[in-house]
Design an enzyme around this catalytic site. Sequence first.
Site, mmCIF file in Angstrom:
data_model
loop_
_atom_site.group_PDB
_atom_site.id
_atom_site.type_symbol
_atom_site.label_atom_id
_atom_site.label_comp_id
_atom_site.label_asym_id
_atom_site.label_seq_id
_atom_site.Cartn_x
_atom_site.Cartn_y
_atom_site.Cartn_z
ATOM 1 N N THR A 63 33.555 61.394 -0.643
ATOM 2 C CA THR A 63 33.047 61.208 -2.005
ATOM 3 C C THR A 63 34.166 60.679 -2.898
ATOM 4 O O THR A 63 35.209 61.311 -3.019
ATOM 5 C CB THR A 63 32.548 62.548 -2.582
ATOM 6 O OG1 THR A 63 31.628 63.119 -1.652
ATOM 7 C CG2 THR A 63 31.885 62.352 -3.933
ATOM 8 N N HIS A 164 26.494 58.446 -7.742
ATOM 9 C CA HIS A 164 26.243 59.892 -7.672
ATOM 10 C C HIS A 164 24.959 60.247 -8.430
ATOM 11 O O HIS A 164 24.884 61.287 -9.098
ATOM 12 C CB HIS A 164 27.440 60.660 -8.250
ATOM 13 C CG HIS A 164 27.786 61.878 -7.443
ATOM 14 N ND1 HIS A 164 28.709 61.881 -6.434
ATOM 15 C CD2 HIS A 164 27.308 63.150 -7.472
ATOM 16 C CE1 HIS A 164 28.803 63.088 -5.903
ATOM 17 N NE2 HIS A 164 27.952 63.873 -6.506
ATOM 18 N N ARG A 167 25.047 61.206 -12.091
ATOM 19 C CA ARG A 167 25.496 62.529 -12.517
ATOM 20 C C ARG A 167 26.934 62.524 -13.020
ATOM 21 O O ARG A 167 27.314 63.370 -13.830
ATOM 22 C CB ARG A 167 25.336 63.525 -11.372
ATOM 23 C CG ARG A 167 23.863 63.797 -11.064
ATOM 24 C CD ARG A 167 23.729 64.593 -9.783
ATOM 25 N NE ARG A 167 24.321 65.917 -9.911
ATOM 26 C CZ ARG A 167 24.857 66.606 -8.901
ATOM 27 N NH1 ARG A 167 24.898 66.062 -7.686
ATOM 28 N NH2 ARG A 167 25.356 67.790 -9.090
ATOM 29 N N ARG A 198 13.423 56.422 -5.481
ATOM 30 C CA ARG A 198 12.367 57.423 -5.620
ATOM 31 C C ARG A 198 11.103 57.042 -4.866
ATOM 32 O O ARG A 198 10.223 57.863 -4.671
ATOM 33 C CB ARG A 198 12.021 57.603 -7.106
ATOM 34 C CG ARG A 198 13.179 58.040 -7.981
ATOM 35 C CD ARG A 198 13.572 59.465 -7.695
ATOM 36 N NE ARG A 198 14.720 59.897 -8.480
ATOM 37 C CZ ARG A 198 15.967 59.917 -7.997
ATOM 38 N NH1 ARG A 198 16.218 59.530 -6.755
ATOM 39 N NH2 ARG A 198 16.971 60.332 -8.749
ATOM 40 N N ARG A 218 17.850 63.807 -4.874
ATOM 41 C CA ARG A 218 16.933 64.629 -5.648
ATOM 42 C C ARG A 218 15.514 64.711 -5.080
ATOM 43 O O ARG A 218 14.914 65.782 -5.111
ATOM 44 C CB ARG A 218 16.910 64.138 -7.094
ATOM 45 C CG ARG A 218 17.997 64.855 -7.900
ATOM 46 C CD ARG A 218 18.141 64.315 -9.292
ATOM 47 N NE ARG A 218 19.273 63.408 -9.350
ATOM 48 C CZ ARG A 218 19.796 62.956 -10.484
ATOM 49 N NH1 ARG A 218 19.266 63.314 -11.635
ATOM 50 N NH2 ARG A 218 20.843 62.151 -10.471
#
Lengths: 266, 266, 266, 266
Positions: A63, A164, A167, A198, A218
Site C-alpha cells: 500500500t 484508496h 479515503r 460499483r 466497499r
Amino acid sequence: MNSFKVSDHLQILSTQATTSIKDVIAARGKPIWYQLYATNKFEVAKHHVQSAENQGATAVAITVDRSGGRNQETLARLQKTDTRQCSTCHDNSSLAASQRSKPMYEGVDLSGLTNIQSSAMSWDYAKRIRDATKMKVVLKGILAWEDAKIAAENGFDGIIVSNHGGRSDEAGRSTIESLQEIIEVSGSMPVLIDSGFRRGTDIVKALCMGAKGVAVGRPYLWGLGAFGQAGVERVLELLRTELRAAMQQAGAPTIKHLVPAMVKHV
Amino acid sequence: MNSFKVSDHLQILSTQATTSIKDVIAARGKPIWYQLYATNKFEVAKHHVQSAENQGATAVAITVDRSGGRNQETLARLQKTDTRQCSTCHDNSSLAASQRSKPMYEGVDLSGLTNIQSSAMSWDYAKRIRDATKMKVVLKGILAWEDAKIAAENGFDGIIVSNHGGRSDEAGRSTIESLQEIIEVSGSMPVLIDSGFRRGTDIVKALCMGAKGVAVGRPYLWGLGAFGQAGVERVLELLRTELRAAMQQAGAPTIKHLVPAMVKHV
Amino acid sequence: MNSFKVSDHLQILSTQATTSIKDVIAARGKPIWYQLYATNKFEVAKHHVQSAENQGATAVAITVDRSGGRNQETLARLQKTDTRQCSTCHDNSSLAASQRSKPMYEGVDLSGLTNIQSSAMSWDYAKRIRDATKMKVVLKGILAWEDAKIAAENGFDGIIVSNHGGRSDEAGRSTIESLQEIIEVSGSMPVLIDSGFRRGTDIVKALCMGAKGVAVGRPYLWGLGAFGQAGVERVLELLRTELRAAMQQAGAPTIKHLVPAMVKHV
Amino acid sequence: MNSFKVSDHLQILSTQATTSIKDVIAARGKPIWYQLYATNKFEVAKHHVQSAENQGATAVAITVDRSGGRNQETLARLQKTDTRQCSTCHDNSSLAASQRSKPMYEGVDLSGLTNIQSSAMSWDYAKRIRDATKMKVVLKGILAWEDAKIAAENGFDGIIVSNHGGRSDEAGRSTIESLQEIIEVSGSMPVLIDSGFRRGTDIVKALCMGAKGVAVGRPYLWGLGAFGQAGVERVLELLRTELRAAMQQAGAPTIKHLVPAMVKHV
C-alpha cells in the site's frame, strides 16, 4: 472467506485482517495475495511479508497511498450518535493493544512504532521489501503515470491504480481518469485498478481500457454488513452478472475481446 | 489574534479592524501586513499607510477589487428577520460616526469623503501609495493576467489573486481558474491567492500551480463565530492538517516539492 | 410607461400593447420603437408599421421568431387552478374580438386573418415591410449567424439576437452562446440582444462581447406584477446599479471600455 | 392500433405483441414493420420472419441489442409492493407457457429454446435471416459506427441507432451522441434512431443530423397507460405539433430543409 471460494474471486488480505492468511487460504482452497501496510519501521514490514510468504500468499500488494493522516469527518460526526461501547471490540489504550487481535501482528516487536500508516513509502523502501521476499510484488495506490513509469522501469510485477477509494484524498483524480495514460507508460507490466467500481458496467470499461483486473472493497463489505456471507456472495454475483451482460452488449464473447475502441471518452 | 500566534499564520489586518495594528503585532509577537481600503481621498490613504508603517506593519496590501457598490441581497433579506438593535454596536448616523470605533480612522480628516469603497483605484493611485511608504506593496484583488503583467512590469512587490471571495462580483471567474495564466506572466513577482479556499486540498492545488501563499477569510471567521478564539485555532489547525496530508499523498515532503504536474486541469 | 421616463430606458412597444404608441411616447417624453408581429396578411403589417411611424416611433423591430405554435404546458397546467373569469378581461370569442382592446388593431381589416403569429416570415416579406416605412428596420429574433450575415448584406439597420426568452423554443441555443459568431459576421450592422438577461452581470458580458444594447422583458414585468410602476422602476434601477458595479469591477469607466478580453469563454 | 391509423405513424410490431401482425395491418389500413427477437434457435426466427412476411409486414427489424440478461432493479424493488396476482395475466410456469398468449409464437416448436433474448446475434445470423425473407431487413440496436459501416458494406436495408431505450445498458453512450459518426459511414443506407426521444425538439435534432426517421417507445405507452387509445393519439399529436413548431422556428418548411447546420454540438 467462503464467499470467495464459491465465486472464485481473488482475495487481497490486509495486514489489519482479523483472520490469518493461512486460514483464508484454507477456506478459499487457493492462494491469496497479501496487502501490506508498511510502517516507518522496516523490520515490521519485513516480518509481515515473510510471514505472508510462509503462510502461502503468492503476491504482496504494498500500500503506497495511505501515507498521511486524514480528517475523518464522517467518523467524527457519527461517532457521537453511536451508543455502543467501542472498547468491547477495540482496545485502543495503546498501539500495541489495538493490534493484539490481529494475527499478522502476532509476535511483532512494536517498539519504536508510532502509527500503522504507510508513512515512509519511498522507491527505496519498496525495493527493500521486494528484496525480502520471493512473492510477486505489486504496488497498490499508484495514480500518477510518472510513478507507473518508474514502477515499470524498476521491474515491479504490477501496480494497482488506486486512490484508496477516495479515503485518503478525494479531491484528486479518479482512477478511471488516470488509467489510460498509466496504461500507455506501463509496457508489459500488468495494471490493475480499484476505487469507485460499483457495477459490472464500471468494470467492463476499465477492462476495455487495458486493466488486467478490477478490485472492489466497499461493495462486498456492504453485502457483508447487510446479509453476512450470503450478502458477499450476492454482491459478487451481481458484479459478475452485470459484467457478463455488459460484455454481451459490447459484443465481446471473452475478456480478451474487450478493446479500447469500445469506450468513448467525453 | 492569539490564534495567529499559536499557529504562526500571517495576519493581513484590514483598515476596518477594531483593533490597532500595534496591538495585533504585540499579540502575535511578530509583524503583520496591513490591508488598505483606499478611498477617493489620497490623503486618507496616505495617513493609513504611514500609520501602519509606524506601528510596525511590514507590507501593505492595497485592495483593488472593491471599487463599486454591490447589490447585497442576502443582507437585505435577512436584515428584516434580525431583531437586534444595530445601533447598539454600529453608529451609522454618518460616515464619520461609523468609523469612530476603528483605530485606523483615529485622527483622520474625513471631510470630502463620501464612502470607504476603493472607488478610485488606478495604476497611478497605486504608485502614489507606494511612493508614500517603505513597506512592501502588494496588490490585492488581481484577476486578469493583463493586470498581473502590468504589476510585474511596474515592480510591485507582489499580488494577491482574489475576487474578494465573490463578494464584489460572483459572476466572473474563480481565482483558481485565473491562476495559471497569471503565474505565466508574473515572472519573479510573488503571486498569492485567496477566495474560495476551504480545505487543505484546495490550498495544495494553488501551491502546486505556483502560488507563494494562500489566504483565507471566511473559514476562520466561521470558527470565530462558533467557538471564539478556540474556533479560529481549530480552523487553522484543520487547514494545516489537511494540507500536510494532501502533501504526503502527493509525495511532497516540503512545499517546494509541490509542482504543476501534480495538478491536472480538466 | 412613466418608469421608462424616469430611468431613460428605451421601450420597444408590442403590437399587442393596450396603450397606443403616441400615448407611450407622450408619457416617456421621447420616441420609442415599435415591435411588429406581422401576420400572413401583408396589408395588416403595412397598416401597423405606417400607423407606428405616424405616431412617432423611430424604428420597427420585426419579430421573426414566433412563427410556429407552441405547446404551452405551464399555461395548460395552471389554467385549471385559476378561478378568475378570463372573459372579464379577454374576449376570446373570435380573433377580431380578442384584438378589440388593442389600439394597434383599431380600424384594421382582419378578414382573412387566421392568427396573429409571425407565421409567414421570409426575407422577401421583411424587405416589403422595409419598403413600406421610413423608420429604421430591425430584425428581432435572429439566432443563427447565417441569418445575421444575410441581414447585414441586405442592409437592415440592426438585429436583436433573441430566442423570444425561450418562449418559442427552449431546446435550442441561448442567445449569449450565439452572440460571438453573430458579431463576427455582422460588420457595421448594430447587434442587440435579449433573452435570459436578469442581472447587470449578464448585461455587462454581452456588452463586452460587442452587443450595442441589451433588452429585457420578464424582469420589469415581474416588478410590475409585484409593485406596479414602482416595481418596474426598481427593477430597472437594480439592473443599472449592478451594471455599473460590474463595470467598475472590470475596470471600465464607460461602456466603450468594455471589450471582449473581459469575458472568458469556458 | 387505431391510434396509428389516425395519425399515419408507422408501427414496428414486436415478436412479443399480443395482437397478430395481420390484425394490426387491418386496423392501421396500411402495412407495418415487424420487430424480431431472434433466439439462439434459427428455426424459430425463420418461422417468425416468414409468418410476418405472409401476414403482410414489409420490413423486419432484427433486434441486435438485447443479447444479455440484465439486472432489473426497478422491477425487483417495486414487484414487492405490487399486490396484484401476476398469474392472472402471465403464466410463467414455463417458457412455452409464457409465450402461449402471443400470436407470433403460435405453432412454433419451442424445444431447445432456453430464453427469448437475442442471445446469438452475429453478422452471419443476420444474413441468414435476410436470406429467409423478401422483406426489407433493418438492424435495430446499432450504437457503434464500426457496426454501421459493416451493415452498409453488407447491403442491409437500414439500421436503427438504438440502445433499447437504455434498458439493456444505460452506462454507455446515448444514441444522439453516436448519430453523427454513424451517419458519416453509412453512405446511402438509411439510418433511423430511437432511445430517449420525448419531444418534437428532440426529434428535429436527429432529423437535422441526417436520421431518416425517429422511433419512440415509452411515450405512447405512457399515453396508453393513462388514457388508453386517446392517450396514444394525444402523445403522437403532441410530438407532431412540437416537431412542426420546431421546424418553423428553424425556418424549415419541410423535413428536407432540416440540415446539420441547424444543430450545434457543444
